[in-house]
Design an enzyme around this catalytic site. Structure first.
Site, PDB file in Angstrom:
ATOM      1  N   LYS A  52      14.276   4.684  -3.315  1.00  0.00           N
ATOM      2  CA  LYS A  52      13.728   3.572  -3.293  1.00  0.00           C
ATOM      3  C   LYS A  52      13.277   2.374  -3.882  1.00  0.00           C
ATOM      4  O   LYS A  52      13.469   2.582  -5.315  1.00  0.00           O
ATOM      5  CB  LYS A  52      11.479   4.142  -3.222  1.00  0.00           C
ATOM      6  CG  LYS A  52      10.777   4.048  -2.912  1.00  0.00           C
ATOM      7  CD  LYS A  52       9.521   4.955  -2.701  1.00  0.00           C
ATOM      8  CE  LYS A  52       8.283   3.580  -1.972  1.00  0.00           C
ATOM      9  NZ  LYS A  52       7.268   4.857  -2.238  1.00  0.00           N
ATOM     10  N   SER A 127       4.738   5.510   2.370  1.00  0.00           N
ATOM     11  CA  SER A 127       5.603   4.485   2.314  1.00  0.00           C
ATOM     12  C   SER A 127       6.840   4.148   1.832  1.00  0.00           C
ATOM     13  O   SER A 127       7.951   4.028   1.973  1.00  0.00           O
ATOM     14  CB  SER A 127       4.869   3.230   0.904  1.00  0.00           C
ATOM     15  OG  SER A 127       5.271   4.331  -0.460  1.00  0.00           O
ATOM     16  N   SER A 151       2.717   9.262  -0.629  1.00  0.00           N
ATOM     17  CA  SER A 151       4.388   8.452   0.562  1.00  0.00           C
ATOM     18  C   SER A 151       5.304   8.942   0.333  1.00  0.00           C
ATOM     19  O   SER A 151       6.162   8.173   0.178  1.00  0.00           O
ATOM     20  CB  SER A 151       3.959   7.671  -0.384  1.00  0.00           C
ATOM     21  OG  SER A 151       3.407   6.249  -0.120  1.00  0.00           O
TER      22      SER A 151
HETATM   23  N1  GLN Z   1      -0.985   5.841   2.405  1.00  0.00           N
HETATM   24  C1  GLN Z   1      -1.026   5.834   1.031  1.00  0.00           C
HETATM   25  C2  GLN Z   1      -1.606   4.016   0.610  1.00  0.00           C
HETATM   26  O1  GLN Z   1      -0.957   3.175   1.997  1.00  0.00           O
HETATM   27  C3  GLN Z   1      -0.405   6.104   0.203  1.00  0.00           C
HETATM   28  C4  GLN Z   1       1.063   5.745  -0.640  1.00  0.00           C
HETATM   29  C5  GLN Z   1       1.264   5.771  -1.638  1.00  0.00           C
HETATM   30  O2  GLN Z   1       1.490   7.422  -1.899  1.00  0.00           O
HETATM   31  N2  GLN Z   1       2.479   5.326  -2.483  1.00  0.00           N
HETATM   32  O3  GLN Z   1      -1.593   4.178  -0.162  1.00  0.00           O
END
Ligand code: GLN
Length: 503
Positions: A52, A127, A151
């Site tokens: 990532k 994400s 994410s």
């Molecule tokens: N959907 C969550 C957010 O927008 C999860 C993000 C994550 O785990 N980086 O913060």
């Protein structure tokens, strides 16, 4: 380069990548020096993997999906990646993501769009959407991601792959660009449970460069158990989605006006889509058929998870993102009056709307005189959620004798991952508010610091449905055992056009 790609791979890669846009950078080869000592024979040797784009790999992009850091190259490599390279693994590219990890679709990336390999009109989730899509399409056997509030698990569920968020501190965060430091972990998206376990075995452990990291404590379940550990019957707690939806709905009516409408919308966003409810039921039936005992559990504090998560995550983000001033690195404006003006202009042009919103929210909840009302309250909820889980699973201190009474003791808790399957774009699909409310099922494992493993339960209406198991701190081995036996009788699905390159 340590790895040679299989015959026929590059054209396969090109065809898929044009459709799904998983990668921000693809080199097709590792830029890492081949380890000086020959690595021992192991399952990861010569295997390519993707990372990532918020995890540092020397000389590769580290954009974090942001305009501000587009074209920035990392001068060093994250500990987790280094450990994989030392075993002979090779980074072949960096994957797309929501800007700084903020989002649930990867559409918050300022760099490009990533599509779901199962249906390219839908998102891959986020994400870590690029990592999930790349594994799902078979472009890599595994990829690293990061999970702050879901994410890794949510895109894994959307794309039909395995996604492990380790226990907080089990994997070094050195080299992970921080979003919300107290919640996040580097973790794994993989094509099989066995591979996920091998990668976790390689990357876990204390690191002097991350003082929150640690080895698994004495007494924690072995990551590789004995021959029976995969088939031994266990008690698995089940959090019924109906119970959560009911608890959320009961919150409405306590306030008036806009707040009431927002609470109702949040409750609605947590209700499972029919196909997801079917997949969840199927997972229960299959786990039971594998010999496990299912026990209904209640986690009353879970309904406060999303507000607590967004309070803590934005507070930490507002501090962590203050480092991006464009002076030491990042895109700069052509012209500025003075240093303050330079920073203002760079951040205005470099950060997307969601990132700005969260920085503002974070500074709001941390404002002097208001910390009691928001931040400290969120921390109390966080403690309540952890205690709730621990009342079934046991705490993180393995030197204590078991404090959970036998009638309530579970080795894992089964939960949905997300209320919907991969969603589409545009009107009629999930609003940004609904996407946040839907983080309910994932963000609690981060608040509690517990390991969680998402896996494909079934395919419903042509799209994968994922479920997750949450375990006691440092009990990743138990979760992997349960899921490996599930996979052995119900092999994980692949999207149309998938070709298997990795054994
Ligand atoms: N959907 C969550 C957010 O927008 C999860 C993000 C994550 O785990 N980086 O913060």
């Amino acid at each position: 380069m340590a790895t040679s790609l299989p015959e026929g791979y590059l054209p396969y890669f090109k065809t898929w990548e044009e459709k799904i846009g998983a990668f921000i950078e693809f080199s097709g080869e590792s830029k890492a020096a081949v380890p000086s000592a020959p690595a021992p024979e192991n399952a990861l040797k010569d295997l390519p993997f993707a990372v990532k784009d918020n995890i540092a790999v020397k000389d590769f992009s580290i954009s974090c999906g942001s305009k501000l850091l587009e074209h920035t190259k990392s001068p060093y490599t994250a500990t987790a990646v280094q450990k994989l390279e030392a075993l002979g693994g090779a980074v072949i590219g960096k994957t797309n993501m929501d800007e700084f990890g903020m989002g649930s679709s990867t559409d918050n990336s300022a760099i490009k769009r990533t599509n779901n390999p199962w249906d390219q009109s839908r998102v891959a989730g986020g994400s870590s959407g690029g990592s999930a899509a790349a594994v799902s399409a078979g472009l890599v056997p595994y990829a690293l991601g990061s999970d702050t509030g879901g994410s890794i698990r949510q895109p894994a569920a959307f794309c039909g792959v395995v996604g492990l968020k380790p226990t907080y501190g089990a994997v070094s965060r050195f080299g992970l660009v921080a979003y919300a430091s107290s919640l996040e972990s580097i973790g794994i998206l993989a094509d099989t449970t066995e591979r996920c376990r091998a990668v976790f075995a390689a990357i876990r452990g204390g690191d002097p460069l991350d003082q929150t990291s640690q080895d698994a404590p004495q007494g924690a379940p072995a990551l590789y158990g004995d021959t029976h550990s995969k088939t031994v019957p266990r008690t698995i707690g089940v959090l019924s989605p109906e119970a959560i939806a009911k608890a959320l709905a009961s919150e409405t009516g306590v306030s008036e006006g806009d707040k009431e409408a927002a609470l109702r919308a949040a409750a609605e966003a947590a209700v499972l889509e029919d196909e997801v409810a079917r997949g969840f039921e199927l997972a229960k039936t299959r786990l039971k058929a594998l010999g496990h005992t299912l026990l209904d559990v209640e986690l009353p504090s879970l309904k406060y998870g999303v507000p607590a998560y967004y309070t803590i995550a934005t507070a930490e983000a507002s501090a962590n993102l203050a480092r991006f001033d464009s002076i030491r690195y990042g895109q700069r404006p052509d012209w500025a009056e003075n240093p303050d003006d330079l920073i203002d202009k760079a951040r205005d042009a470099g950060f997307g709307a969601e990132v700005k919103l969260r920085i503002l929210l974070g500074t709001f909840v941390l404002r002097s005189g208001f910390q009691d009302r928001y931040y400290l309250r969120a921390q109390r909820i966080r403690g309540g959620i952890r205690r709730n889980f621990e009342s079934y699973l046991g705490g993180s201190d393995y030197s204590l004798t078991n404090t959970v009474d036998a009638a309530h003791h579970c080795e894992a808790i089964l939960l949905p991952v997300f209320p919907t399957r991969a969603f589409g774009r545009g009107p009629g699909n999930l609003t940004p508010f609904a996407q946040k409310a839907a983080d309910l099922y994932t963000c609690c494992a981060n608040l509690a610091g517990l390991p969680a493993l998402a896996f494909p339960a079934s395919v419903e209406g042509g799209l994968p449905v994922g479920v997750q198991l949450i375990g006691r701190a440092f009990a990743e081995g138990t979760l992997l055992d349960i899921v490996e036996s599930y996979e052995a009788s119900h092999p994980f699905p692949h999207p149309a056009g998938y070709q298997k390159f990795w054994s």
